[in-house]
Every structure is written in C-alpha cells, then in structure tokens.
Design a protein around this motif. Structure first.
Motif, short mmCIF file in Angstrom:
data_model
loop_
_atom_site.label_atom_id
_atom_site.label_comp_id
_atom_site.label_asym_id
_atom_site.label_seq_id
_atom_site.Cartn_x
_atom_site.Cartn_y
_atom_site.Cartn_z
N ALA A 22 10.92 -31.59 18.85
CA ALA A 22 9.63 -31.03 17.92
C ALA A 22 8.46 -31.29 18.78
CB ALA A 22 9.65 -32.14 16.68
N GLU A 23 8.35 -32.11 19.72
CA GLU A 23 7.20 -32.36 20.70
C GLU A 23 7.20 -31.65 21.97
OE1 GLU A 23 4.80 -35.13 20.28
OE2 GLU A 23 5.67 -35.30 18.15
N GLY A 24 8.10 -30.84 22.07
CA GLY A 24 8.25 -29.91 23.16
C GLY A 24 8.85 -30.39 24.53
N ALA A 25 9.70 -31.57 24.06
CA ALA A 25 10.23 -32.18 25.40
C ALA A 25 11.79 -31.84 25.20
CB ALA A 25 9.96 -33.64 25.41
N ARG A 26 12.50 -32.37 26.48
CA ARG A 26 13.88 -32.17 26.41
C ARG A 26 14.43 -33.70 26.60
NH1 ARG A 26 17.07 -31.21 31.79
NH2 ARG A 26 15.64 -31.87 33.33
N VAL A 27 15.76 -34.04 26.21
CA VAL A 27 16.25 -35.30 26.39
C VAL A 27 17.48 -35.33 27.15
CG1 VAL A 27 17.40 -37.44 25.34
CG2 VAL A 27 15.41 -36.33 24.23
#
Length: 382
Positions: free
Chosen positions: A319-324
């Motif tokens: 939702a914040e535009g990051a990948r995990v």
C-alpha cells in the motif's frame, strides 16, 4: 582496507530461545565471506531461569551489579556459549586455532538507555579461557557512555550487505533491513549509503508471551494459532497508538516496554492474530520516521517464519509502494544474520572502527566499543 580474519559471532536475543552461532571471514569493512552457522536451543528449565533473571535485574543500579540469581546465571550462560562454540567447531571440522576472534553478545537482562544503563550477562574472560579464542564482548556500553541508545548495533553489518546487493543490482535503494526478533528494528540504507536505524516496536515478544501464558508453548510455530483468529482492531490500535510510534526522538526498547494483553482481553487465537498484526503494522508505522520511503524491505529474524506476520507486512508495504522480501530470497541467512553481525562487529572493534553512528543510535559521534578478553597464553594453558 584491513586484514581479512576469521571470526565467530554469538547471539542470544530477547526471545531467549537459544544461541545462534555464525562464522565470517571479514576485514570488518567491505569484505564479507559468510561461512556456516548453527542454532543451539535452550532447554525449558534454563529459559525459565533467564526469565527469573529479568526480574532480578530490575534492581540493578550499576551495570556491574549481579543481584539475586544473576551471578550464577551469568556463569552458566557463558559455559553454555562455550559449549556452543566447541560443538560448532567440531561439527564443521574447524580448529579453534584458526579462529581469530569471537564476538560475544551475551544475554540482555536490562536495557534502560534513558538512564544510561544496559546490562548483558556474559563473562568474556571465562569464554576466552574456555574456548582458547580471543573474545570481544560488552559492545553496547561505549555507545551508551557517549549518549547513544545502545541499540541497534547490527546496522554497520547491514550496510556492508546492502553495498554488495546494490552493486549486484539485487536491491533498489532506499532499502530497509527489518529484523523481527523479540524486538523489531529497522536499518535504512539510502541512495548515498546513508544509514539510519532504530527499534521499530514489539517483534515476537508479545506473541511469545501470549501463547506461553495461554497455551503453555514458547511460540506460535508457523503462525498456526494466529491463522485461526481475527484482528481485534481496538486492541491493535491500543498498541499502535503508543507514544513510542509518534515521538520525535527514536529510542531503543526493552522487552518490558510493551506488555501482552490481559487474559480476558481476547481468545487465544484472536490474541495471537492481533499481536501478529501489531508486529507488522509497527514496522510500517515506525518507517514513517525514515528519511525517505523505502523501495524494498528485507526481512530477517524469527518473525519472517510466521506467515501471518509476513502477509500483513506484504499488504501494508504494498500500500506504500514497497516490496517485501525474506532474506533468503537474496541468498542471505535470516536466522544467522545477527550472529554474523556480532562476528563482523568484533573485527571492527579490534580495528578501532566505529560500531555505531549518530544516525543509528543517536550517539554524539561515530564510536567503536567492546572489551577484549585475551585467550590464555600457551604457558597459562599448559
């Protein structure tokens, strides 16, 4: 660039579940050649003694004090670390003479940085005597003495790993290493190798305490209990609205800073599910204090093995535009990374290189740290 040496790192974290051991060949700067690693679990009786030690430690005023059971506990803890080193060397056919230094974290029993007080049980001299290897220990104290929070110390190692991953194009900066141990912490690596780090909130400690109190087991293996429950939004928000998350100044945490819910607050399953959500949401909420929005979160520590935590973290980061990504996706070892870091830091300590920085612990200037315990001379050991 310094000389490359062989180091062993030892970590017993806030989860108090055992000893992680890892071997590195490193110059304490850019060269990091990771070797074998292993974990040695504490038996339930010893874990119970460690928990009693936490209660005894609350009366400590000077960090050298060992009230109640702590002196005996420190002695046994050190001998268990010595056994872990010997077992690790034997398993991997490594001679103690070929290891230059051991980085010994010990067991944190009290951490009150605002009172300039941190206590890690561990007798470096005894460990050096037992293993026949030089030992660097007590690595948090000098940071505290110079106005730092005494944690986290692992960022210097994260920076070395990030440098290599960025060079190979495997991660995009800015990247954040997330360590989900008993307490979670973040290390931010910016576009120009800027390092910012701090504790991000409760990791596994609340879940562990909850399931141990209500199910008699030490942790929620594979998130199986949490997967049967639902998030209780009001309970979750009672944690996430804690002043820790909104405070301007980042500070390091003790496992006692957040307490598990009261027994009647939730069912076993809903409590575990809610606390798993709190673990993930605390990471994203704390990331709001970083200098820039992360592109990548690299997750290590025991919490990455809980699929419920990881699903929530994926969803919230996306939702914040990051990948995990889990550490293993980048060929790193998420179980042994802290132990590897302690090996790396021991080498830096011996070279007089900084272990902590203003951006990682709030220390007044970059400082080294650690105490060196020399192995017995041949004459002494003969």
């Amino acid at each position: 660039m310094g000389k490359t040496v062989t180091a062993i790192g030892l970590m017993s974290g806030t989860s108090m579940d055992g000893i992680d051991v890892a071997l590195l060949r490193t110059d304490g700067e850019t060269i990091v050649d990771r070797g074998p690693s292993a974990g040695y679990t504490y038996d339930p009786a010893f874990r119970a003694r460690l928990k009693t030690g936490l209660d005894d430690a609350r009366s400590i005023v000077k960090r050298e004090e060992r009230p109640g059971t702590l002196a005996d506990l420190e002695h046994e803890l050190t001998l268990r670390h010595a056994d872990a080193v010997r077992g690790f060397l034997h398993k991997n056919n490594i001679l103690s003479e070929s290891v230059d230094v051991v980085g010994f974290h010990g067991q944190t029993v009290l951490h009150r940085p605002d009172e300039a007080l941190t206590v890690q049980l561990g007798d470096g001299d005894l460990l050096a005597q037992e293993t026949g290897i030089d030992v660097v220990y007590d690595m948090r104290a000098n940071d505290i003495a110079h106005g730092g929070q005494g944690a986290p110390l692992i960022p210097a190692y994260h920076a070395a790993l990030a440098h290599e991953l960025s060079k190979n194009g495997e991660i995009v900066a800015p990247a954040v290493f997330v360590n989900i141990g008993g307490i979670s912490n973040l290390t931010f690596i910016g576009w120009r190798d800027e390092i910012v780090a701090y504790d991000s909130g409760p990791g596994n400690t609340l879940i562990d305490q909850w399931v141990e109190a209500h199910a008699g087991i030490p942790f929620d293996q594979g998130g199986m209990i949490a997967s049967e429950g639902s998030v209780m939004r009001e309970l979750a928000e009672s944690y996430l609205s804690h002043p820790f998350f909104s405070a301007e100044k980042r500070r390091s945490l003790d496992r006692n800073d957040f307490a598990p819910p009261s027994g009647e607050a939730a069912s076993l399953e809903d409590g575990a599910r809610t606390l798993a959500h709190v673990t993930a949401a605390a990471i994203i909420r704390s990331a709001q204090h970083l200098p820039a929005r992360p592109e990548t979160y690299i997750v290590c520590g025991g919490g990455r093995l809980n699929p419920v935590i990881m699903r929530d973290l994926h969803m919230l980061a996306e939702a914040e535009g990051a990948r995990v990504v889990a550490a293993e996706a980048l060929r790193l070892n998420g179980d042994s990374m802290e132990a590897e870091a302690w090996a790396y830091l021991a080498v830096r300590s011996r070279c007089g290189l900084p272990l902590t920085y203003p951006g990682t612990t709030g220390v007044s200037r970059p400082v080294s740290g650690g105490r060196l315990a020399r192995k017995p001379s041949r004459a002494e050991s003969a």
